[in-house]
Design an enzyme around this catalytic site. Structure first.
Site, PDB file in Angstrom:
ATOM      1  N   TYR A 132       0.860  -1.180   0.000  1.00 25.44           N
ATOM      2  CA  TYR A 132       0.000   0.000   0.000  1.00 25.44           C
ATOM      3  C   TYR A 132       0.896   1.230   0.000  1.00 25.44           C
ATOM      4  CZ  TYR A 132      -3.850   3.116   1.466  1.00 25.44           C
ATOM      5  OH  TYR A 132      -4.787   4.107   1.553  1.00 25.44           O
ATOM      6  N   LYS A 160      -1.197  -1.251  -4.189  1.00 30.55           N
ATOM      7  CA  LYS A 160      -2.337  -0.335  -4.127  1.00 30.55           C
ATOM      8  C   LYS A 160      -1.751   1.058  -4.301  1.00 30.55           C
ATOM      9  CE  LYS A 160      -5.983   1.415  -1.074  1.00 30.55           C
ATOM     10  NZ  LYS A 160      -6.537   1.373   0.317  1.00 30.55           N
TER      11      LYS A 160
END
Length: 298
Positions: A132, A160
């Site tokens: 992330y 992400k």
């Protein structure tokens, strides 16, 4: 490995601040019935940092049960790498299909520290990992250089991408091809990222509007960009609620209004009040009034 619409789900609480597993099951099942492609538990929207490890594992197990053959991931976002490794191991033992790992949540690690921490967490869980990267919210930018350096470990399968720079999606794909699945993590950049080559959407407002979210993704995948853009333009004021310090309160209020759930949050958060609340109410009211009829899409 991970593509499509994978909502970052909210965590539901009872009036006495315990986990409301029954309500979570109802909400998560609605997402699966709408065609979502997996679930991510206990992220920022899921108030993960405010949950104990035991609570996070309980939410993960429920998400896994509801997701069935589709992936259920647990978010690992810990201040200390040691604690992140412990949670990664617990997630693996609980049957997680993978981890979404947030580096450097309190101490904002540099390049070498970030790469070292990510490698340690991946090794501890020995599960597929979605990195992330959100330099605005967490102040640690997982750069394309870092992704290239980490590419020698097959456990790192996805990113992400939440840098808020749409150019980053193109940069990752140009440099690394399809080594990583690139999923957009910024709701109000989703159309732009998906048309630039992202293969998935870690979605926030999907928890209240899953059919619209899935329709946008599938229309883009089918090359029906104009139809997708029409829905996206309608959706934008709602999607903007995800890009806020108050995203949890915003989205839980939207859920309460649209899916008849509740907006309970864990302290120190409190439900919205005053002008902030009125603004969200107005956005939702207009969206429901103008809600489009969705086209048929496979």
């Amino acid at each position: 490995m991970w593509q499509g619409v994978i909502p970052a789900v909210t965590t539901k609480f009872t009036p006495d601040d315990a986990l409301d597993l029954k309500e979570m099951e109802r909400c998560y099942d609605g997402l699966m019935q709408a065609g979502c492609d997996g679930l991510i538990a206990c992220g920022s929207l899921g108030e993960g940092p405010l949950l104990s490890h035991a609570e996070r594992i309980e939410v993960l197990k429920l998400a896994k049960q509801v997701a069935g053959h589709r992936p259920a991931l647990l978010t690992v976002a810990e201040a200390a790498t040691r604690d992140a490794c412990v949670l990664a191991e617990k997630a693996a033992h609980a049957g997680a299909d993978g981890l979404m790992v947030v580096p450097g949540t309190i101490y904002h690690s540099n390049h070498r520290e970030t790469v070292t921490a990510l490698r340690a967490i991946a090794a501890a869980g020995d599960l597929p990992v979605m990195i992330y990267s959100n330099r605005l919210a967490y102040r640690v930018d997982v750069t394309t250089d870092m992704l290239e350096e980490l590419a020698d470990d097959a456990r790192f399968v996805a990113v992400k991408e939440s840098s808020d720079d749409i150019r980053r999606t193109t940069e990752i794909i140009r440099r690394l091809g399809r080594r990583y699945d690139v999923l957009t993590g910024v709701d109000n950049l989703a159309f732009e990222a998906l048309t630039a080559g992202a293969t998935g959407w870690v979605a926030g407002l999907a928890v209240a509007f899953p059919h619209e979210t899935v329709a946008i993704f599938r229309l883009i995948r089918a090359g029906r960009y104009a139809e997708a853009l029409d829905i996206y333009r309608w959706f934008r004021p709602l999607l903007d609620l995800d890009v806020s310090t108050y995203l949890v309160q915003n989205i839980k209020l939207v859920e309460a209004l649209v899916t008849q759930s509740n907006e309970r949050v864990r302290a120190p958060r409190l439900p919205l009040d005053g002008a902030q609340r009125e603004r969200v109410l107005a956005v939702v009211s207009e969206a429901l009034r103008e809600r489009p009829q969705l086209p048929d899409v496979i």
